[in-house]
Design an enzyme around this catalytic site. Structure first.
Site, short mmCIF file in Angstrom:
data_model
loop_
_atom_site.label_atom_id
_atom_site.label_comp_id
_atom_site.label_asym_id
_atom_site.label_seq_id
_atom_site.Cartn_x
_atom_site.Cartn_y
_atom_site.Cartn_z
N ASP A 48 60.60 15.38 70.71
CA ASP A 48 60.96 16.09 69.48
C ASP A 48 61.28 17.57 69.71
OD1 ASP A 48 58.31 16.69 70.05
OD2 ASP A 48 57.53 16.12 68.09
N ASP A 82 48.13 21.45 70.05
CA ASP A 82 47.67 20.05 70.02
C ASP A 82 46.49 19.74 70.93
OD1 ASP A 82 49.86 19.74 68.39
OD2 ASP A 82 51.02 18.58 69.81
#
Length: 739
Positions: free
Chosen positions: A73, A452
């Site tokens: 992405d 993350d």
């Protein structure tokens, strides 16, 4: 645990990049390249972590054994080589101005011409992002030809795991199709060099919708999924063309909430059946219902073959809601298909496999044995890894029925026997990097703070950290990381944690313990943190993920108690003086003012005023080993230096833009640390080094190594002259050394 941090990364990564790339001034007063010393030759490598981002698509080449492509992405595209068992990055050449193109919306290969590959690039469709582009290659991505589009794509938006949205027409290799989110279906008849709207496509473009979610060939017939239907029989979401000109809704297609959005499709050429996965939202978040259907393309008959219908309950009473995502057929075995669930948090996502055309299914999770020793962070601080989440990319090797891979929000798993699984991720690094420290002593030359996956202690740069993510607490995204300059064994970190949002280490970052207490605001808005030179005082700033700023707090007892600091600008980044424990600095980017504290962070007073303002990404860095030696990277406003603790700043005239700056070991014979920056001394933004206190700069990256937006953080190694560590927004940690 990982839903929110992942979503924060994908939102904030794009926002930061957009803020970094607003208007560039004219080339006025820039130092010419001729005045700079010759650039040294650098070798660039990626510090090994192993994946860490959302793999949105995997595509095996149908006619070449061992050849595959992967898309991400925000981290570009990769090519797989089965002989070396590694992924090769294909888009690192995209530079600063092309940061938006590191998001890959779709990949397409040409079965008739194995060396050809096409990429549809563009991370965001918002007004602040640039248009998309098509890259086309005749040599498997070794070199590219580029076509700029007049439309925007959305590889890092909702629906990024659907697809593929790019397709080579099986009847004519010169014809390509591109499904867009807001501009309908596009067609090229010259191998992607030019594009125009497919006027006969019946679905109307929607400026805020999903648009075309997938394109797939079933023999010579093409199918296109449409993500903007309302789920009723009157609102088609699957179209087809048999002649490449006239498109029509597919008759009898499934309707209802569970079949609202076509996510993926795969064609079984043996049985002539098209399998389609559906969900009630494009994903990867937000799905709570879904289904799987197959279409007998010769008769037009639809059959529902959903393995397990969402909506039940788990053993603990939680609602078992999810959609369906990936779909792949076995090219060697008729009726053998693999599909994935997606957004299934209660019962955990899985892959379902059928060998009888969907009459019966087996959950591959039930017999899965994982080996994540190569990338230990995948345990997420627990005893064993999960099967994964955000599973929308699934592929079966057309030359090996038991070689199956699937992407998750953090890695790519593979198996060769449908039972034993391990990350198949070597060479693919997609971390969004937020902080870097290179300690002056100790085992590790690098500690990183990441989107993350929190904080990592890198014993080696060539292997994933053996301890995985820093634990106690486990963080999602890290927001702060700091080391006490005179006491490097003491390190602190902040971020979105599972048992508190701040922690400290007394062994240089090897092991951690949470602060005994934290300010109430830390629960919802952890931000940057600093430790003074001897580690006796902490300053913690607070910024909510939506940008709301809050008062900073101070602790002088290792986080046991905290006191608000009213004179500290809300949300700003604290900077510790590396030589004087009593001194902190902070740059008020709203006012363009440097403030300082001489009482250990209790109070701050203004020093220099009238400096560049209006951008929260301006950065102040203190030169190591010196008191009061400050550098201000003010983006296109330039680079400034103060040698009197911020009382006054002088503009550096050797560069016209500076986005981030750091220091490393001095060159032999030099009396000042090496300076590294991402900035501009000429016409492009690049990575530079100065060995003479910023009098001159040497570009140390090259056109093949640019990695899009690199304006977050850079630091040199205090023990090795010339080594530099660079944060990227989706291509992990790059480190370079002179050769």
């Amino acid at each position: 645990m990982h839903t929110s941090p992942l979503n924060r990364r994908t939102v904030l990564a794009g926002t930061a990049a957009a803020a970094a790339l607003t208007a560039t001034p004219a080339l006025q007063g820039r130092t010419s390249a001729a005045e700079q010393p010759p650039s040294p030759t650098y070798r660039w490598r990626t510090a090994v972590i192993g994946g860490t981002g959302f793999v949105t698509g995997v595509l095996f080449h149908p006619t070449v054994r061992g050849l595959a492509y992967a898309r991400t992405d925000i981290g570009g595209a990769y090519r797989w080589d089965d002989r070396t068992a590694r992924w090769t990055p294909l888009t690192d050449h995209l530079g600063w101005d092309d940061w938006n193109l590191l998001g890959v919306e779709a990949v397409a290969v040409d079965p008739a011409h194995p060396a050809r590959v096409y990429l549809a690039l563009g991370a965001y469709s918002q007004s602040w992002a640039g248009n998309g582009a098509i890259l086309r290659s005749e040599d498997r991505g070794a070199t590219w030809t580029r076509t700029d589009l007049t439309v925007k794509l959305g590889a890092n938006e909702d629906g990024r795991g659907t697809g593929e949205r790019l397709l080579v027409d099986p009847r004519d290799s010169d014809t390509l199709w591109l499904g867009t989110r807001h501009d309908g279906l596009l067609k090229s008849t010259d191998r992607g060099a030019t594009w125009k709207a497919a006027d006969t496509f019946p679905a109307a473009p929607n400026p805020t919708g999903q648009g075309v979610t997938l394109l797939v060939a079933a023999g010579r017939t093409l199918y296109a999924g449409w993500g903007d239907s309302d789920g009723t029989t009157a609102s088609a979401n699957l179209f087809r063309t048999a002649d490449g000109t006239t498109w029509e809704p597919v008759p009898g297609q499934p309707a209802g909430t569970a079949a609202k959005v076509p996510v993926r499709a795969a064609y079984d050429r043996h049985t002539r059946e098209l399998y389609v996965t559906y969900a009630n939202a494009p994903g990867p978040n937000g799905q709570s219902d879904g289904s799987v259907h197959k279409l007998a393309t010769t008769t037009g008959k639809w059959t529902e073959v959903t393995p397990v219908k969402p909506g039940g309950t788990t053993q603990d009473g939680s609602a078992d809601t999810f959609g369906y995502g990936g779909a792949a057929v076995d090219a060697r075995r008729p009726g053998t298909v693999v599909v994935s669930t997606n957004n299934r948090w209660a019962a955990v996502d899985t892959l379902y496999r059928t060998t009888d055309g969907g009459r019966t299914w087996t959950s591959l999770k039930d017999s899965a044995v994982f080996d994540v020793s190569e990338t230990p962070f995948l345990k997420w601080g627990e005893a064993a890894p999960k099967f994964g989440w955000w599973i929308q990319a699934v592929a079966v090797d057309p030359y090996d029925s038991e070689h199956l891979v699937y992407g998750t929000g953090a890695t790519l798993y593979g198996t060769r026997d449908l039972r034993r699984w391990a990350p198949q991720i070597r060479g693919l690094e997609e971390t969004a990097v937020r902080q870097l420290i290179s300690p002056p002593t100790g085992e590790a030359h690098l500690i990183s703070g990441l989107g993350d996956i929190g904080v990592m202690y890198h014993e080696r740069l060539t292997a994933s950290p053996s301890r995985g993510m820093a634990t106690n607490p486990v963080f999602g995204s890290a927001t702060g990381l700091a080391q006490a300059a005179l006491r490097p064994s003491y390190v602190v970190r902040a971020g979105w944690g599972d048992h508190g949002n701040g922690a400290f280490s007394r062994d240089g970052g090897r092991t951690w313990a949470p602060f005994a207490a934290q300010p109430a605001i830390a629960k919802d808005a952890p931000g940057p943190i600093a430790a003074n030179a001897d580690g006796s005082v902490l300053l913690w700033s607070f910024v909510h993920w939506d940008g709301t700023k809050h008062p900073a707090h101070r602790s002088s007892d290792n986080g046991a108690t905290w006191t608000e600091v009213p004179s500290f600008p809300k949300g700003a980044t604290p900077v510790a003086d590396p030589a004087d424990p009593a001194v902190f600095y902070v740059y008020d980017t709203d006012a363009g003012t440097l403030l300082a504290s001489t009482d250990g962070g209790r109070t701050f007073t203004a020093r220099a005023t009238g400096l560049p303002s209006g951008d929260s990404q301006f950065k102040v860095v203190a030169a190591p080993g010196r008191s009061g030696d400050l550098w201000l990277s003010a983006k296109w406003n330039g680079l400034y230096r103060s040698t009197d603790g911020g009382a006054g700043f002088s503009k550096i005239d050797s560069c016209w833009a500076s986005y981030t700056l750091g220091f490393g070991k001095a060159a032999d014979g030099a009396d000042y640390p090496a300076i590294y920056q991402v900035g501009s001394t000429g016409t492009i933004t690049a990575v530079h080094r100065s060995d003479d206190g910023a009098k001159t700069w040497m570009r140390i990256n090259d056109d093949a190594h640019q990695w899009g937006w690199t304006g977050e953080v850079i630091t040199g190694d205090p023990r090795i002259h010339g080594r530099v560590y660079l944060a990227t927004n989706g291509r992990g940690i790059q480190y370079g050394e002179p050769v």
